[in-house]
Design an enzyme around this catalytic site. Sequence first.
Site, PDB file in Angstrom:
ATOM      1  N   SER A  78       4.480   2.525   7.949  1.00  0.00           N
ATOM      2  CA  SER A  78       4.185   1.350   7.132  1.00  0.00           C
ATOM      3  C   SER A  78       5.408   0.910   6.331  1.00  0.00           C
ATOM      4  O   SER A  78       6.073   1.723   5.689  1.00  0.00           O
ATOM      5  CB  SER A  78       3.038   1.654   6.160  1.00  0.00           C
ATOM      6  OG  SER A  78       1.827   1.835   6.848  1.00  0.00           O
ATOM      7  N   GLY A  91       7.333  -8.034 -11.738  1.00  0.00           N
ATOM      8  CA  GLY A  91       7.655  -7.185 -12.870  1.00  0.00           C
ATOM      9  C   GLY A  91       6.713  -6.005 -13.017  1.00  0.00           C
ATOM     10  O   GLY A  91       5.889  -5.713 -12.141  1.00  0.00           O
ATOM     11  N   THR A 106       3.685  -3.498 -13.979  1.00  0.00           N
ATOM     12  CA  THR A 106       2.241  -3.710 -13.873  1.00  0.00           C
ATOM     13  C   THR A 106       1.550  -3.387 -15.193  1.00  0.00           C
ATOM     14  O   THR A 106       1.738  -2.302 -15.740  1.00  0.00           O
ATOM     15  CB  THR A 106       1.655  -2.827 -12.768  1.00  0.00           C
ATOM     16  OG1 THR A 106       2.298  -3.146 -11.532  1.00  0.00           O
ATOM     17  CG2 THR A 106       0.153  -3.038 -12.632  1.00  0.00           C
ATOM     18  N   ASP A 164      -0.055  -7.510   1.440  1.00  0.00           N
ATOM     19  CA  ASP A 164       0.474  -6.155   1.632  1.00  0.00           C
ATOM     20  C   ASP A 164       2.000  -6.123   1.712  1.00  0.00           C
ATOM     21  O   ASP A 164       2.585  -5.481   2.589  1.00  0.00           O
ATOM     22  CB  ASP A 164      -0.128  -5.507   2.872  1.00  0.00           C
ATOM     23  CG  ASP A 164      -0.068  -3.971   2.798  1.00  0.00           C
ATOM     24  OD1 ASP A 164       0.315  -3.449   1.736  1.00  0.00           O
ATOM     25  OD2 ASP A 164      -0.411  -3.317   3.794  1.00  0.00           O
ATOM     26  N   HIS A 192       0.818  -1.221   0.000  1.00  0.00           N
ATOM     27  CA  HIS A 192       0.000   0.000   0.000  1.00  0.00           C
ATOM     28  C   HIS A 192       0.852   1.271   0.000  1.00  0.00           C
ATOM     29  O   HIS A 192       0.350   2.346  -0.314  1.00  0.00           O
ATOM     30  CB  HIS A 192      -1.016   0.002   1.149  1.00  0.00           C
ATOM     31  CG  HIS A 192      -0.454   0.325   2.500  1.00  0.00           C
ATOM     32  ND1 HIS A 192      -0.147  -0.642   3.428  1.00  0.00           N
ATOM     33  CD2 HIS A 192      -0.146   1.512   3.093  1.00  0.00           C
ATOM     34  CE1 HIS A 192       0.302  -0.056   4.530  1.00  0.00           C
ATOM     35  NE2 HIS A 192       0.315   1.253   4.352  1.00  0.00           N
ATOM     36  N   GLY A 249       3.140   6.563   7.905  1.00  0.00           N
ATOM     37  CA  GLY A 249       4.534   6.719   7.523  1.00  0.00           C
ATOM     38  C   GLY A 249       5.405   5.595   8.046  1.00  0.00           C
ATOM     39  O   GLY A 249       6.469   5.314   7.500  1.00  0.00           O
TER      40      GLY A 249
END
Length: 355
Positions: free
Chosen positions: A201, A261, A263, A118, A87, A199
């Site tokens: 995270s 790789g 997106t 995540d 995220h 922050g």
Amino acid sequence: MRGLSMLVVGLATAASLTLSAPATVDTVVPPPPPPVPAAPPLPATAEELAARIVPAVVTITATDGWTGMAGTGIVLTSDGLVLTNHHVVSGADEITAVSAATGLAYDVAVNGYDRVHDIAVVQLGSARDLPVATLADTEAPQVGSAVTAFGNADGGGVVVATPGTIVATGRNVLVRDSVDGSRHRLTGMLQSDAAIRPGDSGGPLVDAFGAVVGVNTAGAISEDPAETPLAPEAYAVPISAAMRIVEQIRSGTGGDTVHVGPTPLLGVTVTTVRENGENRGAEVLWVSFDSPAETAGLDIGDIITSFDGKPVASNGDLETLLMARRPGDTVEISWRDKTGAAQTATVTVESGPPR
């Protein structure tokens, strides 16, 4: 001469007797002393923890042209392979990182990610000789263990330490994305009472000896998002689970939840259409300007029914099928337009931000 001979024989006989019956002495060897047990390592002081951990941390800034996200990363290799949260980098078209050890800023490329768990793996461009974090070799710390969360608290660009203890392991929690408000469930999480902040995270959760036991992921999140926790709640992905994803990405092997790789980009925002209690397709809510979808003729209100020759019954189906492709791939897409007429076009997916 006869006397001399007898003397020699006598001497020989005496010598022979002496050698054939040597004296013996019983020797008692004392047993070795018992080993002295090694003293258990002492927990590090707050200053020692900071000295060990902060140099192996980077602060991350990710922007999409309109909004920004601040986060943290854990340095895994000296040439700049970094572990963080999905995220933190999701939706970003520009990502930079600053090493807490050197103060140098680096452009960041996303190597791969797992949205469900995540986790993201990124590479710092031209990095070398960076300090590397020490990872714990146990599955999970015990409840009651002292831990400290390190991160880019409130996006200030300075790595801050937040102490706490492990409250629970194996927790399943509902989290809400602070950027788009979406919610999803994370499983198998470590829960601590460290008061982490936005922050933090992607930063390390470390034990009392400075080994990383988890990746800070969410703070102040409850099972009911409408409730405000009375005490600090923080959740982290166990480092063993995170590293399994890291190794899968490094091997170049994607999976049901792991994307490796660049997106692929189609350029639409969709939602699931339900008719008579069943999913019937992915309705287009938005088409990005000059995107493959716009080039193909897709418009708001159209309902996508197949992608790459496979049926699309929901927005999740479309996401899964798209993520299995790579930028530059050419695929066929089918949809029903607003009049109900069937349409088909061939599109070449482009490279877009991580999702």
